[in-house]
Design a protein around this motif. Structure first.
Motif, PDB file in Angstrom:
ATOM      1  N   GLY A  76     -57.559 110.266  -1.390  1.00 49.02           N
ATOM      2  CA  GLY A  76     -56.702 111.443  -1.477  1.00 49.02           C
ATOM      3  C   GLY A  76     -57.447 112.750  -1.652  1.00 49.02           C
ATOM      4  N   ALA A  77     -58.764 112.703  -1.488  1.00 48.42           N
ATOM      5  CA  ALA A  77     -59.568 113.921  -1.612  1.00 48.42           C
ATOM      6  C   ALA A  77     -60.759 113.848  -0.659  1.00 48.42           C
ATOM      7  CB  ALA A  77     -60.069 114.095  -3.044  1.00 48.42           C
ATOM      8  N   ILE A  78     -61.142 115.006  -0.163  1.00 49.42           N
ATOM      9  CA  ILE A  78     -62.321 115.075   0.694  1.00 49.42           C
ATOM     10  C   ILE A  78     -63.468 115.675  -0.130  1.00 49.42           C
ATOM     11  CG2 ILE A  78     -63.350 116.096   2.764  1.00 49.42           C
ATOM     12  CD1 ILE A  78     -60.505 116.318   3.921  1.00 49.42           C
ATOM     13  N   ARG A  79     -64.539 114.925  -0.218  1.00 51.53           N
ATOM     14  CA  ARG A  79     -65.740 115.418  -0.878  1.00 51.53           C
ATOM     15  C   ARG A  79     -66.526 116.264   0.121  1.00 51.53           C
ATOM     16  NH1 ARG A  79     -69.418 110.893  -2.119  1.00 51.53           N
ATOM     17  NH2 ARG A  79     -68.900 110.434   0.025  1.00 51.53           N
ATOM     18  N   PHE A  80     -67.420 117.091  -0.372  1.00 53.06           N
ATOM     19  CA  PHE A  80     -68.262 117.903   0.500  1.00 53.06           C
ATOM     20  C   PHE A  80     -69.040 117.011   1.461  1.00 53.06           C
ATOM     21  CE2 PHE A  80     -72.411 119.959   1.322  1.00 53.06           C
ATOM     22  CZ  PHE A  80     -71.948 121.019   2.088  1.00 53.06           C
ATOM     23  N   GLU A  81     -69.546 115.892   0.962  1.00 53.26           N
ATOM     24  CA  GLU A  81     -70.323 114.977   1.794  1.00 53.26           C
ATOM     25  C   GLU A  81     -69.495 114.468   2.977  1.00 53.26           C
ATOM     26  OE1 GLU A  81     -69.996 114.976  -1.460  1.00 53.26           O
ATOM     27  OE2 GLU A  81     -71.744 114.131  -2.475  1.00 53.26           O
ATOM     28  N   ASP A  82     -68.255 114.057   2.699  1.00 59.96           N
ATOM     29  CA  ASP A  82     -67.368 113.576   3.761  1.00 59.96           C
ATOM     30  C   ASP A  82     -67.150 114.670   4.802  1.00 59.96           C
ATOM     31  OD1 ASP A  82     -67.033 111.227   2.261  1.00 59.96           O
ATOM     32  OD2 ASP A  82     -65.214 111.980   1.295  1.00 59.96           O
ATOM     33  N   PHE A  83     -66.924 115.879   4.305  1.00 57.03           N
ATOM     34  CA  PHE A  83     -66.653 117.008   5.183  1.00 57.03           C
ATOM     35  C   PHE A  83     -67.840 117.301   6.101  1.00 57.03           C
ATOM     36  CE2 PHE A  83     -66.827 121.667   5.844  1.00 57.03           C
ATOM     37  CZ  PHE A  83     -65.710 121.792   6.649  1.00 57.03           C
ATOM     38  N   VAL A  84     -69.046 117.395   5.539  1.00 58.90           N
ATOM     39  CA  VAL A  84     -70.196 117.776   6.387  1.00 58.90           C
ATOM     40  C   VAL A  84     -70.632 116.648   7.311  1.00 58.90           C
ATOM     41  CG1 VAL A  84     -71.080 119.631   4.940  1.00 58.90           C
ATOM     42  CG2 VAL A  84     -71.980 117.340   4.635  1.00 58.90           C
ATOM     43  N   VAL A  85     -70.441 115.410   6.918  1.00 64.03           N
ATOM     44  CA  VAL A  85     -70.766 114.300   7.820  1.00 64.03           C
ATOM     45  C   VAL A  85     -69.826 114.339   9.025  1.00 64.03           C
ATOM     46  CG1 VAL A  85     -70.721 111.784   8.074  1.00 64.03           C
ATOM     47  CG2 VAL A  85     -71.881 112.807   6.117  1.00 64.03           C
ATOM     48  N   GLY A  86     -68.527 114.515   8.768  1.00 64.28           N
ATOM     49  CA  GLY A  86     -67.562 114.626   9.865  1.00 64.28           C
ATOM     50  C   GLY A  86     -67.823 115.848  10.729  1.00 64.28           C
ATOM     51  N   LEU A  87     -68.102 116.971  10.097  1.00 59.36           N
ATOM     52  CA  LEU A  87     -68.376 118.205  10.825  1.00 59.36           C
ATOM     53  C   LEU A  87     -69.636 118.067  11.677  1.00 59.36           C
ATOM     54  CD1 LEU A  87     -67.158 121.046  11.073  1.00 59.36           C
ATOM     55  CD2 LEU A  87     -68.715 121.780   9.260  1.00 59.36           C
ATOM     56  N   SER A  88     -70.625 117.406  11.156  1.00 60.80           N
ATOM     57  CA  SER A  88     -71.866 117.178  11.903  1.00 60.80           C
ATOM     58  C   SER A  88     -71.593 116.364  13.167  1.00 60.80           C
ATOM     59  CB  SER A  88     -72.896 116.461  11.015  1.00 60.80           C
ATOM     60  OG  SER A  88     -74.050 116.138  11.747  1.00 60.80           O
ATOM     61  N   ILE A  89     -70.771 115.345  13.029  1.00 62.46           N
ATOM     62  CA  ILE A  89     -70.411 114.523  14.195  1.00 62.46           C
ATOM     63  C   ILE A  89     -69.669 115.373  15.227  1.00 62.46           C
ATOM     64  CG2 ILE A  89     -68.926 112.636  14.993  1.00 62.46           C
ATOM     65  CD1 ILE A  89     -69.613 111.230  12.286  1.00 62.46           C
ATOM     66  N   LEU A  90     -68.672 116.126  14.753  1.00 63.00           N
ATOM     67  CA  LEU A  90     -67.855 116.921  15.667  1.00 63.00           C
ATOM     68  C   LEU A  90     -68.651 118.019  16.368  1.00 63.00           C
ATOM     69  CD1 LEU A  90     -64.592 117.223  13.564  1.00 63.00           C
ATOM     70  CD2 LEU A  90     -64.962 115.860  15.616  1.00 63.00           C
ATOM     71  N   LEU A  91     -69.584 118.626  15.663  1.00 66.22           N
ATOM     72  CA  LEU A  91     -70.340 119.743  16.231  1.00 66.22           C
ATOM     73  C   LEU A  91     -71.613 119.326  16.955  1.00 66.22           C
ATOM     74  CD1 LEU A  91     -70.036 122.371  13.356  1.00 66.22           C
ATOM     75  CD2 LEU A  91     -68.725 122.252  15.483  1.00 66.22           C
ATOM     76  N   ARG A  92     -72.277 118.297  16.428  1.00 70.10           N
ATOM     77  CA  ARG A  92     -73.604 117.963  16.959  1.00 70.10           C
ATOM     78  C   ARG A  92     -73.813 116.490  17.248  1.00 70.10           C
ATOM     79  NH1 ARG A  92     -76.824 122.041  12.914  1.00 70.10           N
ATOM     80  NH2 ARG A  92     -75.914 123.934  13.786  1.00 70.10           N
ATOM     81  N   GLY A  93     -72.761 115.724  17.173  1.00 70.91           N
ATOM     82  CA  GLY A  93     -72.893 114.295  17.403  1.00 70.91           C
ATOM     83  C   GLY A  93     -73.039 113.970  18.877  1.00 70.91           C
ATOM     84  N   THR A  94     -73.438 112.748  19.138  1.00 72.68           N
ATOM     85  CA  THR A  94     -73.507 112.266  20.516  1.00 72.68           C
ATOM     86  C   THR A  94     -72.079 112.086  21.024  1.00 72.68           C
ATOM     87  OG1 THR A  94     -73.442 109.935  19.867  1.00 72.68           O
ATOM     88  CG2 THR A  94     -75.634 110.980  20.000  1.00 72.68           C
ATOM     89  N   VAL A  95     -71.933 111.913  22.315  1.00 74.21           N
ATOM     90  CA  VAL A  95     -70.608 111.665  22.891  1.00 74.21           C
ATOM     91  C   VAL A  95     -70.006 110.420  22.239  1.00 74.21           C
ATOM     92  CG1 VAL A  95     -69.387 110.982  24.994  1.00 74.21           C
ATOM     93  CG2 VAL A  95     -71.062 112.828  25.078  1.00 74.21           C
ATOM     94  N   HIS A  96     -70.790 109.381  22.078  1.00 67.77           N
ATOM     95  CA  HIS A  96     -70.307 108.137  21.457  1.00 67.77           C
ATOM     96  C   HIS A  96     -69.811 108.393  20.028  1.00 67.77           C
ATOM     97  CE1 HIS A  96     -70.072 103.781  20.861  1.00 67.77           C
ATOM     98  NE2 HIS A  96     -70.573 104.016  19.656  1.00 67.77           N
ATOM     99  N   GLU A  97     -70.570 109.156  19.236  1.00 68.46           N
ATOM    100  CA  GLU A  97     -70.170 109.458  17.858  1.00 68.46           C
ATOM    101  C   GLU A  97     -68.871 110.263  17.824  1.00 68.46           C
ATOM    102  OE1 GLU A  97     -74.544 109.708  15.651  1.00 68.46           O
ATOM    103  OE2 GLU A  97     -73.782 111.454  16.736  1.00 68.46           O
ATOM    104  N   LYS A  98     -68.770 111.260  18.701  1.00 64.44           N
ATOM    105  CA  LYS A  98     -67.557 112.079  18.751  1.00 64.44           C
ATOM    106  C   LYS A  98     -66.343 111.243  19.155  1.00 64.44           C
ATOM    107  CE  LYS A  98     -69.819 116.452  19.830  1.00 64.44           C
ATOM    108  NZ  LYS A  98     -69.957 117.552  20.802  1.00 64.44           N
ATOM    109  N   LEU A  99     -66.545 110.382  20.126  1.00 62.10           N
ATOM    110  CA  LEU A  99     -65.431 109.537  20.564  1.00 62.10           C
ATOM    111  C   LEU A  99     -65.014 108.555  19.479  1.00 62.10           C
ATOM    112  CD1 LEU A  99     -66.426 108.869  24.279  1.00 62.10           C
ATOM    113  CD2 LEU A  99     -64.513 110.258  23.444  1.00 62.10           C
TER     114      LEU A  99
END
Length: 183
Positions: A76-99
């Motif tokens: 029920g909460a997003i930690r900073f770590e969760d946020f930046v890991v997801g953001l990293s995938i969305l912004l700089r991840g491989t096509v496979h990671e984004k998908l």
């Protein structure tokens, strides 16, 4: 959550988990702490922050789905770590990671399949978020049409659900689908 304080993992550890530099992580953390002083974001706060980006529509449902995709441990909460890991995938991840991340977003109940109902809920939330004043004007049946096209392309064995394998394979073969399903 306001009484709970959360300190993120060390920056060195986060650098290993993400594709952000130490400076970028520090900047992201300052912004995160500015919006969420406790170091945690609950769903209501996330919705309020996200709604600011879409003032012409109702981002409530899409923000709910997005929150659940970021809330990895389902507490029920997003930690900073969760946020930046997801953001990293969305912004700089491989096509496979984004998908893979996008599949997780669409698989609302996290059972390993995307159903038409799940995809329709996401599509309706996207159309609601974009608002009624888009150009060209969207027809009311546009979300249903989008889902039907998605399933025609994705559901290879026509069993009514899309697996991660079908999703990844089809998206990687048909590049035009990337813009439909991926961020």
């Amino acid at each position: 959550l306001s009484t709970i304080r959360h300190q993120p993992e060390g920056l060195d550890q986060l650098q290993l988990l993400t594709k952000f530099s130490k400076k970028e992580l520090q900047s992201l953390y300052r912004g995160f702490k500015n919006e969420c002083p406790s170091g945690l974001v609950d769903e209501e706060t996330f919705k309020l922050i996200y709604a600011q980006f879409f003032p012409q529509g109702d981002a409530t449902m899409y923000a709910h789905f997005l929150f659940n995709a970021f809330d990895i441990d389902r507490n029920g909460a997003i930690r900073f770590e969760d946020f930046v890991v997801g953001l990293s995938i969305l912004l700089r991840g491989t096509v496979h990671e984004k998908l893979s991340w996008a599949f997780n977003l669409y698989d609302i109940n996290k059972d390993g399949y995307i159903t038409k109902e799940e995809m329709l809920a996401i599509m309706k939330s996207i159309y609601d978020m974009m608002g009624r004043y888009t150009y060209p004007i969207l027809r009311d049946d546009a979300p249903v049409e989008h889902v039907e096209k998605f399933f025609q392309k994705m559901d290879k064995n026509q069993d009514g659900v899309v697996t991660i394998e079908e999703f990844l394979e089809t998206c990687q073969k048909v590049r035009s689908l990337l813009s439909l399903v991926c961020c």
